[in-house]
Scaffold this motif. Structure first.
Motif, PDB file in Angstrom:
ATOM      1  N   LYS A  53       0.872  -1.204  -0.005  1.00 18.63           N
ATOM      2  CA  LYS A  53       0.031  -0.120  -0.016  1.00 18.63           C
ATOM      3  C   LYS A  53       0.785   1.155   0.018  1.00 18.63           C
ATOM      4  O   LYS A  53       0.334   2.169  -0.635  1.00 18.63           O
ATOM      5  N   ALA A  54       2.110   1.324   0.727  1.00 15.18           N
ATOM      6  CA  ALA A  54       2.818   2.358   0.985  1.00 15.18           C
ATOM      7  C   ALA A  54       3.461   2.710  -0.378  1.00 15.18           C
ATOM      8  O   ALA A  54       3.464   3.710  -1.005  1.00 15.18           O
ATOM      9  N   ALA A  55       3.827   1.464  -1.276  1.00 14.78           N
ATOM     10  CA  ALA A  55       4.211   1.535  -2.302  1.00 14.78           C
ATOM     11  C   ALA A  55       3.590   2.211  -3.450  1.00 14.78           C
ATOM     12  O   ALA A  55       3.974   2.713  -4.371  1.00 14.78           O
ATOM     13  N   GLU A  56       2.034   1.942  -3.331  1.00 14.90           N
ATOM     14  CA  GLU A  56       1.083   2.675  -4.275  1.00 14.90           C
ATOM     15  C   GLU A  56       1.464   4.197  -4.139  1.00 14.90           C
ATOM     16  O   GLU A  56       0.910   4.975  -4.992  1.00 14.90           O
ATOM     17  N   ILE A  57       1.890   4.505  -3.088  1.00 21.12           N
ATOM     18  CA  ILE A  57       1.698   6.145  -2.632  1.00 21.12           C
ATOM     19  C   ILE A  57       3.059   6.604  -2.964  1.00 21.12           C
ATOM     20  O   ILE A  57       3.495   7.712  -3.871  1.00 21.12           O
ATOM     21  N   THR A  58       4.197   6.076  -2.648  1.00 20.15           N
ATOM     22  CA  THR A  58       5.548   6.547  -3.102  1.00 20.15           C
ATOM     23  C   THR A  58       6.723   5.389  -3.004  1.00 20.15           C
ATOM     24  O   THR A  58       6.265   4.537  -2.164  1.00 20.15           O
ATOM     25  N   SER A  59       7.604   5.642  -3.771  1.00 23.72           N
ATOM     26  CA  SER A  59       8.900   4.546  -3.725  1.00 23.72           C
ATOM     27  C   SER A  59       9.822   4.820  -2.473  1.00 23.72           C
ATOM     28  O   SER A  59      10.863   4.243  -2.157  1.00 23.72           O
ATOM     29  N   GLU A  60       9.659   6.067  -2.017  1.00 25.11           N
ATOM     30  CA  GLU A  60      10.492   6.501  -0.907  1.00 25.11           C
ATOM     31  C   GLU A  60       9.910   6.966   0.226  1.00 25.11           C
ATOM     32  O   GLU A  60       9.829   7.958   0.650  1.00 25.11           O
ATOM     33  N   PRO A  61       8.994   6.170   1.035  1.00 28.18           N
ATOM     34  CA  PRO A  61       8.384   6.445   1.875  1.00 28.18           C
ATOM     35  C   PRO A  61       9.244   6.843   3.362  1.00 28.18           C
ATOM     36  O   PRO A  61      10.373   6.096   3.404  1.00 28.18           O
ATOM     37  N   SER A  62       8.719   7.872   4.221  1.00 31.64           N
ATOM     38  CA  SER A  62       9.811   7.978   5.254  1.00 31.64           C
ATOM     39  C   SER A  62       9.723   6.814   6.256  1.00 31.64           C
ATOM     40  O   SER A  62       8.616   6.059   6.297  1.00 31.64           O
ATOM     41  N   ARG A  63      10.857   6.517   6.852  1.00 31.45           N
ATOM     42  CA  ARG A  63      10.684   5.191   7.577  1.00 31.45           C
ATOM     43  C   ARG A  63       9.772   5.587   9.044  1.00 31.45           C
ATOM     44  O   ARG A  63       9.274   4.642   9.552  1.00 31.45           O
ATOM     45  N   ARG A  64       9.730   6.610   9.539  1.00 36.04           N
ATOM     46  CA  ARG A  64       8.685   6.864  10.386  1.00 36.04           C
ATOM     47  C   ARG A  64       7.399   6.727  10.041  1.00 36.04           C
ATOM     48  O   ARG A  64       6.699   5.955  10.756  1.00 36.04           O
ATOM     49  N   GLU A  65       6.835   7.009   9.015  1.00 36.43           N
ATOM     50  CA  GLU A  65       5.642   6.753   8.601  1.00 36.43           C
ATOM     51  C   GLU A  65       5.355   5.391   8.263  1.00 36.43           C
ATOM     52  O   GLU A  65       4.456   4.968   8.502  1.00 36.43           O
TER      53      GLU A  65
END
Ligand code: ASP
Ligand code: MG
Length: 402
Positions: A53-65
């Motif tokens: 799901k996170a990858a659908e938003i961004t390829s570089e999510p912050s680790r905190r999020e």
């Protein structure tokens, strides 16, 4: 009355029926007169799904999020299990990692436990409740949610068992225990009654994915005996402890295969002091893990350096080496990726010579060529062609585990 910590992995709580199955195991433990602290993982593939799901938003999510996101998986499990326990008439309360007192360092996505304040857990136990704790998660000093790295619920369970001085720490999973080889691939694979922490660490790092490595390290450090067993089949599992009783007189506890290896060769490096330092110093400066190292004897003023790194780090390693090549010279840098590491592990080999030669004989009889060899007190590893690895494991297993 004993205090028992029971941990259930993702497949053990995957759906409604499995949640009730776990609730019944916990209820039976409680009704037998024990205090119970339960640690659960996220249901089934939840963690992988959340990552997708996170990858659908961004390829570089912050680790905190990412930690904020992934921790939600375990939170679902604790609530459902606490509800199921109450349906069965067992008083229970769910606690997140931070409610259960897990204080970690700041390293989002691979946090380490700094402190475990068990007051809340203890006060809930004193109120006769089963305490259901979310594994894998904690809180740092900024009061941010952190996670302990993939498979981290095992570590949560061991930490709780250590801090609460639990009488037992049971790790429930979807296999019946620790096997001498992958039972899906090696027909004669046997379940072990006991294994030592050191043997387990070697096997886990070689890819026998039953227990998370860090949890075994922690168990060893605090002397927490572990019982690995199935949540689906009520048969005795495997005990992991400091010294195994070795009732079975087994020299070898397991044969493992690891295909996550690349072999890097640096040919014709000048045979003068400091070359290994320059090569491995450059790799260390980029945090690249080197495993087996071979150095040829000098010939014509040159020597070859050959070593293994995890597959995922091979490209990075070659890049660093090329950047630093002016410092150590060398004629050519080669990478080979179609290799596997096959290892035998057993504390018994310390006092029994001949294990290596029997292993090599098995490989010879199976017509498998060895590229590299490395040994430690309780392990012998060989690097061979990947396509021969399964055959090699079976051949070696057949010799040591009749
Ligand atoms: N749910 C997390 C994971 O899948 C933690 C765990 O299962 O232990 O990695
Ligand atoms: Mg999981």
């Amino acid at each position: 009355m004993a205090l028992i910590v029971q941990k259930f992995g993702g497949s053990s709580v995957a759906d409604r029926d499995r949640v009730f199955n776990v609730a019944r195991i916990v209820a039976a433990t409680r009704k037998a007169g024990n205090d119970v602290v339960v640690v659960v993982s996220a249901q089934g593939d939840t963690t992988d799904d959340l990552i997708a799901k996170a990858a659908e938003i961004t390829s570089e999510p912050s680790r905190r999020e990412m930690d904020m996101l992934l921790a939600s998986g375990e939170q679902i499990s604790i609530a459902l299990l606490a509800m199921a326990l109450s349906v069965l008439g067992v008083q229970a309360v769910s606690l997140t990692g931070w409610q259960a007192g897990f204080i970690t360092d700041r390293a989002y996505s691979k946090a380490r436990i700094r402190r475990l304040d068990t007051e809340r857990v203890e006060s809930e136990l004193a109120r006769n409740r089963v305490v259901v704790v979310a594994g894998f998660q904690g809180m740092n000093r900024l009061e941010d949610i952190t996670t302990l790295g993939r498979g981290g619920s095992d570590t949560s369970a061991v930490a709780l068992a250590a801090a609460l001085h639990a009488d037992r720490c049971q790790i429930y999973t979807d296999v019946e225990g620790v096997y001498t080889a992958d039972p899906r691939k090696v027909p004669g694979a046997r379940k072990l009654e006991q294994i030592t922490f050191d043997e387990m660490l070697e096997l886990a790092s070689l890819g026998a994915q039953v227990l998370n490595n860090r949890s075994v390290e922690l168990a060893k450090k605090y002397g927490v005996e572990l019982e690995v067993l199935s949540s689906l089949n009520p048969v005795p599992g495997t005990i992991v402890k400091e010294v195994a009783d070795d009732m079975e007189g087994m020299l070898i506890k397991g044969v493992a295969k690891d295909t996550d290896v690349a072999v890097i060769s640096i040919m014709e490096v000048p045979d003068v002091p400091g070359m290994s330092f320059k090569v491995f110093g450059a790799l260390a400066s980029r945090n690249i893990n080197v495993d087996i190292i071979l150095q040829s004897t000098g010939r014509g003023g040159n020597k070859d350096l050959i070593f293994t790194v995890p597959l995922g780090e091979a490209e990075n390693a070659v890049e660093v080496l090329k950047e630093n090549q002016p410092r150590f010279g060398g004629k050519e840098i080669k990478v080979e990726k179609n290799y596997a590491k096959v290892s035998v592990v057993g504390a018994g080999m310390q006092s029994n010579p001949g294990v290596a030669s029997r292993m090599f004989e098995a490989l010879f009889e199976a017509n498998v060529n060895i590229h590299m060899i490395s040994t430690s007190e309780i392990k012998i590893s060989v690097i061979i062609d990947e396509k021969e690895a399964d055959r090699a494991v079976s051949a070696i297993h057949g010799v040591f585990i009749p």
